[in-house]
Write a protein that holds these residues in place. Structure first.
Motif, PDB file in Angstrom:
ATOM      1  N   GLY A  23      41.510 -30.579 -11.012  1.00  0.00           N
ATOM      2  CA  GLY A  23      40.479 -29.578 -11.283  1.00  0.00           C
ATOM      3  C   GLY A  23      39.997 -28.879 -10.035  1.00  0.00           C
ATOM      4  O   GLY A  23      39.813 -27.654 -10.013  1.00  0.00           O
ATOM      5  N   VAL A  24      39.815 -29.650  -8.958  1.00  0.00           N
ATOM      6  CA  VAL A  24      39.348 -29.061  -7.692  1.00  0.00           C
ATOM      7  C   VAL A  24      40.377 -28.091  -7.134  1.00  0.00           C
ATOM      8  O   VAL A  24      40.048 -26.969  -6.713  1.00  0.00           O
ATOM      9  CB  VAL A  24      39.045 -30.171  -6.673  1.00  0.00           C
ATOM     10  N   ILE A  25      41.645 -28.506  -7.131  1.00  0.00           N
ATOM     11  CA  ILE A  25      42.705 -27.641  -6.591  1.00  0.00           C
ATOM     12  C   ILE A  25      42.836 -26.370  -7.417  1.00  0.00           C
ATOM     13  O   ILE A  25      42.975 -25.264  -6.878  1.00  0.00           O
ATOM     14  CB  ILE A  25      44.050 -28.412  -6.555  1.00  0.00           C
ATOM     15  N   THR A  26      42.791 -26.511  -8.738  1.00  0.00           N
ATOM     16  CA  THR A  26      42.936 -25.347  -9.609  1.00  0.00           C
ATOM     17  C   THR A  26      41.805 -24.347  -9.399  1.00  0.00           C
ATOM     18  O   THR A  26      42.028 -23.124  -9.354  1.00  0.00           O
ATOM     19  CB  THR A  26      42.973 -25.792 -11.084  1.00  0.00           C
ATOM     20  N   GLU A  27      40.568 -24.850  -9.268  1.00  0.00           N
ATOM     21  CA  GLU A  27      39.413 -23.970  -9.111  1.00  0.00           C
ATOM     22  C   GLU A  27      39.353 -23.314  -7.738  1.00  0.00           C
ATOM     23  O   GLU A  27      38.875 -22.182  -7.614  1.00  0.00           O
ATOM     24  CB  GLU A  27      38.127 -24.762  -9.363  1.00  0.00           C
ATOM     25  N   THR A  28      39.831 -23.991  -6.686  1.00  0.00           N
ATOM     26  CA  THR A  28      39.700 -23.455  -5.326  1.00  0.00           C
ATOM     27  C   THR A  28      40.946 -22.705  -4.851  1.00  0.00           C
ATOM     28  O   THR A  28      40.835 -21.646  -4.235  1.00  0.00           O
ATOM     29  CB  THR A  28      39.394 -24.591  -4.339  1.00  0.00           C
ATOM     30  N   LEU A  29      42.128 -23.249  -5.141  1.00  0.00           N
ATOM     31  CA  LEU A  29      43.375 -22.659  -4.626  1.00  0.00           C
ATOM     32  C   LEU A  29      44.219 -22.000  -5.705  1.00  0.00           C
ATOM     33  O   LEU A  29      45.087 -21.183  -5.393  1.00  0.00           O
ATOM     34  CB  LEU A  29      44.211 -23.741  -3.914  1.00  0.00           C
ATOM     35  N   GLY A  30      43.999 -22.355  -6.949  1.00  0.00           N
ATOM     36  CA  GLY A  30      44.820 -21.818  -8.033  1.00  0.00           C
ATOM     37  C   GLY A  30      45.815 -22.855  -8.526  1.00  0.00           C
ATOM     38  O   GLY A  30      46.212 -23.767  -7.791  1.00  0.00           O
ATOM     39  N   TRP A  31      46.236 -22.719  -9.798  1.00  0.00           N
ATOM     40  CA  TRP A  31      47.095 -23.737 -10.405  1.00  0.00           C
ATOM     41  C   TRP A  31      48.450 -23.911  -9.711  1.00  0.00           C
ATOM     42  O   TRP A  31      49.006 -25.029  -9.755  1.00  0.00           O
ATOM     43  CB  TRP A  31      47.293 -23.451 -11.894  1.00  0.00           C
ATOM     44  N   PRO A  32      49.066 -22.893  -9.058  1.00  0.00           N
ATOM     45  CA  PRO A  32      50.348 -23.170  -8.387  1.00  0.00           C
ATOM     46  C   PRO A  32      50.264 -24.278  -7.348  1.00  0.00           C
ATOM     47  O   PRO A  32      51.244 -25.002  -7.112  1.00  0.00           O
ATOM     48  CB  PRO A  32      50.706 -21.827  -7.747  1.00  0.00           C
ATOM     49  N   TRP A  33      49.078 -24.448  -6.738  1.00  0.00           N
ATOM     50  CA  TRP A  33      48.948 -25.461  -5.696  1.00  0.00           C
ATOM     51  C   TRP A  33      48.931 -26.873  -6.259  1.00  0.00           C
ATOM     52  O   TRP A  33      49.104 -27.840  -5.505  1.00  0.00           O
ATOM     53  CB  TRP A  33      47.707 -25.195  -4.854  1.00  0.00           C
TER      54      TRP A  33
END
Length: 459
Positions: free
Chosen positions: A154-164
């Motif tokens: 959830g943190v990665i998706t919200e901050t960097l976007g789902w590709p990350w």
């Protein structure tokens, strides 16, 4: 091999294992963003999960045997390289088709990595207390990776976007690929000129993929019956092929070992219980309790901590008293936790969830670690990849069955009945532990003949 080098081997292989577990659970929290960005419908987004499950479960036995015959380090590095390529492809996917293809490649890479890595852990640490400690650490990494994926996804998706969510694999994978040639030693079965069982490999891969598809897809008269019948038919063909093969992929004499059968059954039922409970509890927490995915991940961390503690604490009594008692205790704790969860009312009870999860986690750690110890006990080095592939297959099939059965029961009769079904799976694991696992510890290798998959002992 020195103790320091063995620790480096476990750290490197553990990092790869942690990465595969983290990748699987972090995707779950990224699915809504992927669905919105790529404009996917329900069936299309579900196939990003189903494609991975099919591609992972199908080739596990084949990959384990290939590691024995072609080289365990070689197969591990091949799987890691494929993992990097698949992760890059998933992050760059502009459409549903490419994303599903990338997820399938990720599943194949995990199927190559898992048995090769576990067999190298087996061969690095001597059977007994040393290997049991290593397997407890291995199980702990799996539990931490699963929960960390729910939190970080959830943190990665919200901050960097789902590709990350996929690209986070790249630096870890590159580090493992660069360090592996220096840390890992190559090993393979000391057999020359042995024909590879192509017919057995094809039939068992198709059988596993069809059976997992039948239980993973939503139930329907054709959608379930046809692949189930085809999978069972292919499994029957596999048995016929293996009985007539001069060099079978799975020597059936290996199945005469009660400990091996019991260990795999405990692993199978643990997978059914764990994922069956979690799929029910996840829906309950979000739909009834109104928890966000992040909040549920934080609560699930309580279960993870107790699972790691249970796994680490169980290896010492398992070495001293034998896996039978400890595995049985773990399955009882799983059943007790599921029984507690059946008492939740329609309005929900966060206190009951927080009470049940630590009990469930402790049982999960003890049952999974002891089941794996039993499934890998007494196996000769030449067959370690096959044994690891069989244990991984047992868990993969168990998780698919648990999700399918408990998901269907929850829809038909409510979450209480689904939790009860998960508890029954744990009771089946208890029966397997008590009836098939040994009461006393296995004698150390230096005081017994070496067991191999032909079912014989060598003095």
């Amino acid at each position: 091999m020195s103790a320091a080098r063995r620790r480096w081997v476990l750290a490197l292989l553990g990092a790869a294992f942690f990465m595969t577990i983290l990748d699987g659970t972090s995707l779950l929290t990224a699915l809504p963003s992927i669905e919105n960005d790529l404009r996917l419908g329900g069936p299309a987004i579900q196939w990003t999960v189903t494609a991975y499950a099919l591609a992972f479960s199908g080739p596990l036995l084949l990959s384990g045997r290939a590691a024995d015959l072609l080289g365990r380090r070689r197969m591990f590095l091949t799987g890691m390289a494929l993992r990097l390529l698949a992760s890059l492809l998933c992050g760059l996917a502009p459409s549903a088709g490419i994303l599903v293809a990338g997820r399938a490649l990720q599943g194949v890479s995990a199927a190559i990595i898992a048995p090769a890595a576990l067999s190298m852990v087996m061969n690095t640490f001597a059977e007994g207390a040393e290997r049991n400690r290593a397997l407890a650490v291995w199980g702990g990494l799996g539990g931490v990776g699963a929960t960390a994926g729910l939190l970080l996804g959830g943190v990665i998706t919200e901050t960097l976007g789902w590709p990350w969510v996929f690209w986070i694999n790249l630096p870890v994978g590159l580090t493992v690929l660069c360090a592996a040639p220096a840390v890992l030693r190559e090993s393979r079965a000391p057999v020359r000129g042995r024909p590879f069982d192509v017919a057995g490999a094809v039939t068992v891969t198709l059988a596993m993929a069809l059976l997992v598809y039948a239980v993973a897809e939503p139930p329907g008269p054709i959608r379930t019956t046809v692949p189930l019948a085809a999978g069972l038919a292919m499994a029957a063909v596999f048995v016929l092929v293996e009985r007539r093969s001069a060099a079978p992929l799975v020597p059936f004499r290996a199945l005469r070992s009660r400990v091996l059968i019991g260990g795999n059954l405990v692993v199978l039922t643990a997978g059914m219980t764990v994922d069956g409970m979690l799929v029910t509890l996840t829906a309950y927490a979000q739909q009834v309790l109104g928890w966000s995915a992040t909040r549920f991940g934080l609560v699930a961390a309580v279960m993870t901590v107790s699972a790691v503690a249970g796994g680490l604490a169980s290896q010492r009594p398992a070495t001293r008293l034998g896996v039978r008692r400890v595995a049985a205790t773990g399955t009882v704790l799983l059943a007790v936790a599921c029984a507690l969860l059946t008492r939740m009312s329609h309005g929900g009870s966060a206190v009951l969830v927080l009470t049940a999860l630590p009990v469930f986690g402790a049982g999960m750690g003890a049952a999974a670690v002891c089941g794996q110890i039993a499934a890998l006990t007494g196996v000769a080095e030449r067959d370690s990849g096959l044994a690891a592939g069989l244990a991984d297959t047992s868990f993969a099939v168990g998780t698919a069955l648990g999700v399918a059965v408990c998901g269907s029961v929850a829809i038909a009769a409510g979450p209480g009945a689904a939790f009860a079904a998960a508890g029954l799976f744990a009771c089946a694991g208890l029966a397997a532990a008590l009836s098939l696992l040994t009461r006393h510890p296995e004698p150390p290798p230096e005081r017994r003949g070496e067991f191999n998959c032909s079912g014989s002992r060598r003095a």
